[in-house]
Design a protein around this motif. Structure first.
Motif, PDB file in Angstrom:
ATOM      1  N   CYS A   1       0.842  -1.194   0.000  1.00 17.99           N
ATOM      2  CA  CYS A   1       0.000   0.000   0.000  1.00 17.99           C
ATOM      3  C   CYS A   1       0.878   1.245   0.000  1.00 17.99           C
ATOM      4  O   CYS A   1       0.619   2.209  -0.706  1.00 17.99           O
TER       5      CYS A   1
ATOM      6  N   CYS B   1      -5.034   2.556   0.270  1.00 22.88           N
ATOM      7  CA  CYS B   1      -4.275   1.602  -0.565  1.00 22.88           C
ATOM      8  C   CYS B   1      -4.643   1.680  -2.045  1.00 22.88           C
ATOM      9  O   CYS B   1      -4.642   0.673  -2.750  1.00 22.88           O
TER      10      CYS B   1
ATOM     11  N   ALA C   1      -5.347   1.021   5.618  1.00 23.13           N
ATOM     12  CA  ALA C   1      -4.801   0.600   4.330  1.00 23.13           C
ATOM     13  C   ALA C   1      -4.843  -0.914   4.179  1.00 23.13           C
ATOM     14  O   ALA C   1      -5.289  -1.440   3.149  1.00 23.13           O
TER      15      ALA C   1
ATOM     16  N   ALA D   1      -7.110  -3.047   1.605  1.00 26.00           N
ATOM     17  CA  ALA D   1      -6.415  -3.886   0.625  1.00 26.00           C
ATOM     18  C   ALA D   1      -6.943  -5.305   0.641  1.00 26.00           C
ATOM     19  O   ALA D   1      -7.195  -5.906  -0.416  1.00 26.00           O
TER      20      ALA D   1
END
Length: 276
Positions: A122, A138, A191, A195
């Motif tokens: 990320c 991300c 993040a 993700a």
């Protein structure tokens, strides 16, 4: 009805569900692919082994195994060190042999143990490693995962899914980590959460739409990890939130970590805390 299969070809247990339109067990009646690259690697160990260790390694040379797509470089190319080459080899068999792949390259991969850090991040550190503590959405990491990893896998599946029986296990350890390790800032930050959730959803949706012949299993850790009631409930809630259950053949356990299967309990929490 859920069915637990202990499949020697992939060395893990597979829990089938009726969620996927592919209602036939993909493993039944198939011959399984033995990767010559793996056999050759075992041969190197056999040459220096002795006694029972050597005998065991020799037996393993002919045991089918899943192939880990843990790097982008393992997708395209000739030879049985790539997804494309493996499927070409399996398609040449008579009949074509079933191949199992482990899809494993999410951004910020393996956020808790960091034992198998991935190549997609990320946020990147200066040395190219992942900055697991950086927050965000991300965006860049997911774009890389989609275009350079999943989309390339799909391009190969479009060529071979109608020729070779294929099973995919999606992203070991990812969603289970979100159910048990949110206190770890590397897993709990925005993040990594984004993700894992968006990455898995994209992988399942894109692959299922492009190649509906492929049987897709989602990783579910193992009984010693998600077997606890609160962990399992959280995991199930996460899966439902992704909106992809209609594409799943089932769930795979004992992929990256292993716990003996024992005897199947009537319910998932039957044996917890010495209840029975």
């Amino acid at each position: 009805t859920n069915i637990i299969e202990l499949n020697s070809a992939v060395g893990m247990s597979i829990v089938n569900t009726t969620l996927h339109a592919l209602s036939v067990n993909p493993f039944v009646g198939r011959s399984f692919y033995v990767n010559p690259v793996y056999s050759k690697e075992l041969g190197l160990s056999i040459s220096s082994a002795e006694g029972q260790t050597k005998a065991t390694l020799e037996e393993m040379q002919d045991v089918p195994s899943a192939y880990w797509l843990d790097k982008k470089a393992k997708i395209l190319g000739e030879g049985t060190g790539t997804m494309e080459g493996i499927l070409a080899d399996a398609a040449a068999k008579s009949p074509p042999q079933l191949v199992t792949f482990i899809v494993y390259d999410l951004p910020n991969r393996d956020c808790h143990a960091k034992a198998s850090n991935g190549e997609i991040c990320c946020t990147y550190n200066e040395d190219g490693t992942c900055d697991y503590d950086a927050a965000g959405d991300c965006t860049a990491g997911l774009a890389e995962y989609k275009s350079e990893y999943i989309d390339k896998i799909v391009s190969v599946l479009l060529k071979y899914a109608s020729l070779v029986p294929i099973v995919l296990v999606i992203e070991p350890d990812s969603l289970p980590n979100l159910s048990t390790n949110m206190a770890d800032p590397r897993c709990g930050n925005s993040a990594t959460q984004t993700a894992y959730k968006q990455g898995v959803a994209y992988a399942v949706e894109t692959i299922a739409t492009a190649a509906p012949e492929v049987a897709i299993y989602l990783d579910a850790g193992h009984g010693g990890w998600l077997g606890w009631k609160n962990n399992m409930q959280d995991y199930v809630a996460t899966i439902r939130s992704l909106g992809v259950t209609q594409h799943l053949r089932g769930f795979a356990t004992n992929v990256a970590g292993y716990q003996p299967l024992g005897t199947m309990c009537p319910t998932y929490d039957w044996c917890l805390n010495n209840a029975h």
